[in-house]
Motif scaffolding. Sequence first.
Motif, PDB file in Angstrom:
ATOM      1  N   UNK A   1       0.721  -1.133  -0.220  1.00  0.00           N
ATOM      2  CA  UNK A   1       0.227  -0.051   0.013  1.00  0.00           C
ATOM      3  C   UNK A   1       0.880   1.167  -0.173  1.00  0.00           C
ATOM      4  N   UNK A   2       0.445   2.281  -0.760  1.00  0.00           N
ATOM      5  CA  UNK A   2       1.248   3.568  -0.771  1.00  0.00           C
ATOM      6  C   UNK A   2       0.968   4.238   0.509  1.00  0.00           C
ATOM      7  N   UNK A   3       2.281   4.696   1.273  1.00  0.00           N
ATOM      8  CA  UNK A   3       2.207   5.602   2.102  1.00  0.00           C
ATOM      9  C   UNK A   3       2.720   6.868   1.896  1.00  0.00           C
ATOM     10  N   UNK A   4       1.899   8.031   2.077  1.00  0.00           N
ATOM     11  CA  UNK A   4       1.982   9.217   1.689  1.00  0.00           C
ATOM     12  C   UNK A   4       3.310   9.976   2.116  1.00  0.00           C
ATOM     13  N   UNK A   5       3.784   9.676   3.526  1.00  0.00           N
ATOM     14  CA  UNK A   5       5.038  10.114   3.708  1.00  0.00           C
ATOM     15  C   UNK A   5       6.112   9.045   3.946  1.00  0.00           C
ATOM     16  N   UNK A   6       6.032   8.155   2.871  1.00  0.00           N
ATOM     17  CA  UNK A   6       6.958   6.889   2.897  1.00  0.00           C
ATOM     18  C   UNK A   6       8.306   7.417   2.045  1.00  0.00           C
ATOM     19  N   UNK A   7       9.020   6.403   1.886  1.00  0.00           N
ATOM     20  CA  UNK A   7      10.303   6.450   1.057  1.00  0.00           C
ATOM     21  C   UNK A   7       9.862   6.141  -0.388  1.00  0.00           C
ATOM     22  N   UNK A   8      11.007   6.979  -1.095  1.00  0.00           N
ATOM     23  CA  UNK A   8      10.928   7.020  -2.491  1.00  0.00           C
ATOM     24  C   UNK A   8      11.960   6.041  -3.027  1.00  0.00           C
ATOM     25  N   UNK A   9      11.683   5.300  -3.571  1.00  0.00           N
ATOM     26  CA  UNK A   9      12.770   4.228  -3.986  1.00  0.00           C
ATOM     27  C   UNK A   9      12.929   4.309  -5.625  1.00  0.00           C
ATOM     28  N   UNK A  10      14.055   4.066  -6.144  1.00  0.00           N
ATOM     29  CA  UNK A  10      14.428   3.916  -7.453  1.00  0.00           C
ATOM     30  C   UNK A  10      15.319   2.678  -7.633  1.00  0.00           C
ATOM     31  N   UNK A  11      14.736   1.771  -8.529  1.00  0.00           N
ATOM     32  CA  UNK A  11      15.696   0.749  -9.111  1.00  0.00           C
ATOM     33  C   UNK A  11      16.200   1.227 -10.787  1.00  0.00           C
ATOM     34  N   UNK A  12      17.561   1.740 -10.678  1.00  0.00           N
ATOM     35  CA  UNK A  12      17.908   2.363 -11.951  1.00  0.00           C
ATOM     36  C   UNK A  12      17.974   1.596 -13.024  1.00  0.00           C
ATOM     37  N   UNK A  13      18.068   0.322 -12.787  1.00  0.00           N
ATOM     38  CA  UNK A  13      18.518  -0.804 -14.059  1.00  0.00           C
ATOM     39  C   UNK A  13      17.677  -1.879 -13.660  1.00  0.00           C
ATOM     40  N   UNK A  14      16.330  -1.946 -14.005  1.00  0.00           N
ATOM     41  CA  UNK A  14      15.181  -2.740 -13.430  1.00  0.00           C
ATOM     42  C   UNK A  14      14.746  -3.930 -14.145  1.00  0.00           C
ATOM     43  N   UNK A  15      15.519  -4.041 -15.710  1.00  0.00           N
ATOM     44  CA  UNK A  15      15.261  -5.018 -16.342  1.00  0.00           C
ATOM     45  C   UNK A  15      13.662  -5.612 -16.463  1.00  0.00           C
ATOM     46  N   UNK A  16      13.255  -6.567 -15.887  1.00  0.00           N
ATOM     47  CA  UNK A  16      12.034  -7.166 -15.784  1.00  0.00           C
ATOM     48  C   UNK A  16      11.348  -6.582 -14.904  1.00  0.00           C
ATOM     49  N   UNK A  17      11.756  -5.969 -13.925  1.00  0.00           N
ATOM     50  CA  UNK A  17      11.157  -5.353 -12.709  1.00  0.00           C
ATOM     51  C   UNK A  17      11.016  -6.042 -11.613  1.00  0.00           C
ATOM     52  N   UNK A  18      11.509  -7.340 -11.513  1.00  0.00           N
ATOM     53  CA  UNK A  18      11.403  -8.263 -10.385  1.00  0.00           C
ATOM     54  C   UNK A  18      11.552  -7.862  -8.869  1.00  0.00           C
ATOM     55  N   UNK A  19      12.637  -6.949  -9.176  1.00  0.00           N
ATOM     56  CA  UNK A  19      13.228  -6.449  -7.542  1.00  0.00           C
ATOM     57  C   UNK A  19      12.485  -5.181  -7.285  1.00  0.00           C
ATOM     58  N   UNK A  20      12.024  -4.555  -8.220  1.00  0.00           N
ATOM     59  CA  UNK A  20      10.944  -3.398  -7.888  1.00  0.00           C
ATOM     60  C   UNK A  20       9.581  -4.038  -7.321  1.00  0.00           C
ATOM     61  N   UNK A  21       9.156  -5.003  -7.888  1.00  0.00           N
ATOM     62  CA  UNK A  21       7.831  -5.642  -7.758  1.00  0.00           C
ATOM     63  C   UNK A  21       8.036  -6.234  -6.077  1.00  0.00           C
TER      64      UNK A  21
END
Length: 650
Positions: free
Chosen positions: A169-189
């Motif tokens: 769930x989205x947290x309004x005052x939470x952390x902003x994360x960047x996966x700069x080299x995501x490929x399939x996006x497994x890590x980000x998911x």
Amino acid sequence: MLVRAARLSPLIVISSHLRPSHVAGAAASISTGPRSMDPQETTTQDLEVLNNKAADSSSCGAPNEGQEPSPPAGLLPGETVVKEGKAAILFPSANEVFYNPVQEFNRDLTCAVITEFARDVLTQRGIKLQVPGEKERVVVSLSEDAHESDTQSEKKGEEPGTVTATAGEKCERGLRVLEALAASGLRSVRFALEVPGLESVTANDFSTKAAALIARNAQYNKVSELLQASCKDASLLMYEMRGRKDRYDVIDLDPYGSPASFLDAAVQAVSDGGLLCVTCTDMAVLAGNSGETCYSKYGSVSIKAKYCHELALRIILHSLDQRANVYQRYIQPLLAISADFYIRVFVRIFTGQATVKNSASKQALVYNCVGCGSFHLQRMGRRTSNGKHMKYSAATGPPVGPTCEHCGQRHQLGGPIWAEPIHDQAFVQKVLAAVSGNPSRFGTSKRIEGMLSMVTEELEDAPLYYTVDSLSSTIHCNTPPLLQFRSALLHAGHRVSLSHACKNAIKTDAPPAAIWDIMRCWEKTNPVKREKLSEMSPAFKILSTEPSFEACFTVRDDANPQSRQRHLTRFQENPQAFWGPKARAKAGGGISNDLQKKRLKNQNKRKNQITDSSQLKNFPCKRFKQGTCTHGDKCSYSHDTESTTEEKME
């Protein structure tokens, strides 16, 4: 379908000055079969359409715990699903999937580290994390002060108005994360599904196909509100977000090979006190095979030594700190590990001009003896306290003479490297307690527990290490048992520990002279045939000196660390054949030939080796071609340059 929508959107051709895709694990060039997108660049507006369509088609909130996401209607031909953690990732073809199950440990550990980092940061913002499977907040009391601070944080969490953040769930005052080299996006998911307290997750990749696949995977896992796909050059994206209000709280870099080209942008795009996670798989460069290449990438010379894996960790930390110093920033290592075929470091980035002045004294050169393997560190700078003021000056040295005092051989010069502690023990204890208290959370929980347990036992102020077998090999004697050698160091009044980077490593504050005295005492009970030793060999010179004290090899109870007594999973064996890093992706799409095919192609190249010197006449003389051969007709090779070797072999 999202891919079909992307194909209908306007496209622009990639400009010729843009470089090929830098992808994590080489999966950005994944082909999606006959309905795949053309290898062209997607505009920002097109990518927003992809993300918006994915968000509209997905249900609000996270899927129920234990419930698998329902597949979208009409999967593409040949598409397959790979499940890891709570994520289920779509891949275009089973034959072209770039998925390395060995890296699951890397991804599990990253989720655990980011969760504890988020817990520390968001507690100050009045946000309490609800981790799946965790019954109550994990508290690790290392001291009275730490216990008081943890108690206060728990009390704050009980105050009215405290926000509870859950994973997915989205947290309004939470952390902003960047996966700069995501490929399939497994890590980000996995971040979106397993790490609570996140405001947004940006999964970026330079490949159009990868960006479309990331958007589909976000929809498939129902995290499109939280995860946004991006299709930009990784460095350019981070440079654009280096403003104070635009920086990311967490940046993850997991490229294929070296991350050197992304480090300058990454240290600027992390918020003050933010977390930077970096993976390096170019271990051949960092471990000493190409010292000049290591210097060009990381500003440090690597050398071949038994401690090369810890040396690699300290080289990347030096490089991160050096690049951060340019912008009046500095690093604070939280965790740095060497595992499998890569190294992984987690550091926090802070801003402070006064603290940056300390960086010179945190770096050191390494003097390594090529004969016996003894090493000495030479700090790059010196700082002395003068009341309330700190005085900075050049360091004095060198710590060694022209030759080694033990064996008479010369020294190699390596570095500079990071000479301060590479772990934050308090933070590692929190991650360890969280994982061991909730073992069902990760598939590699046992290995994480074993690895972090060893990290907590390591000596913080003893950079690098020796190995027992290399010490024995130097003087050509039997190898002493690990516990007996550790006990001898403890009896001599020195501290000693193991290392997570090497199975038979010895980290100690004992000087090289004390270590060789112990080996001389061991040799007396396991004598070497000295008549076979050359007088110029390191073994002869070391054994020619009498030990200054009598070593005691009686095993002590404290010589065996807890991680070893409990038989924790500390060093994983190769799980399958052809295990290791996978092949690099092609710039135009698809995955290059598998490493296994290359191995089969190169097999038996030396099967029919030449044993008769007369057969050498079938091969041309290279020195004759260069005009430097002085043997004439007596040369073993042919001086006939007209016919080629292949013709004569036929």
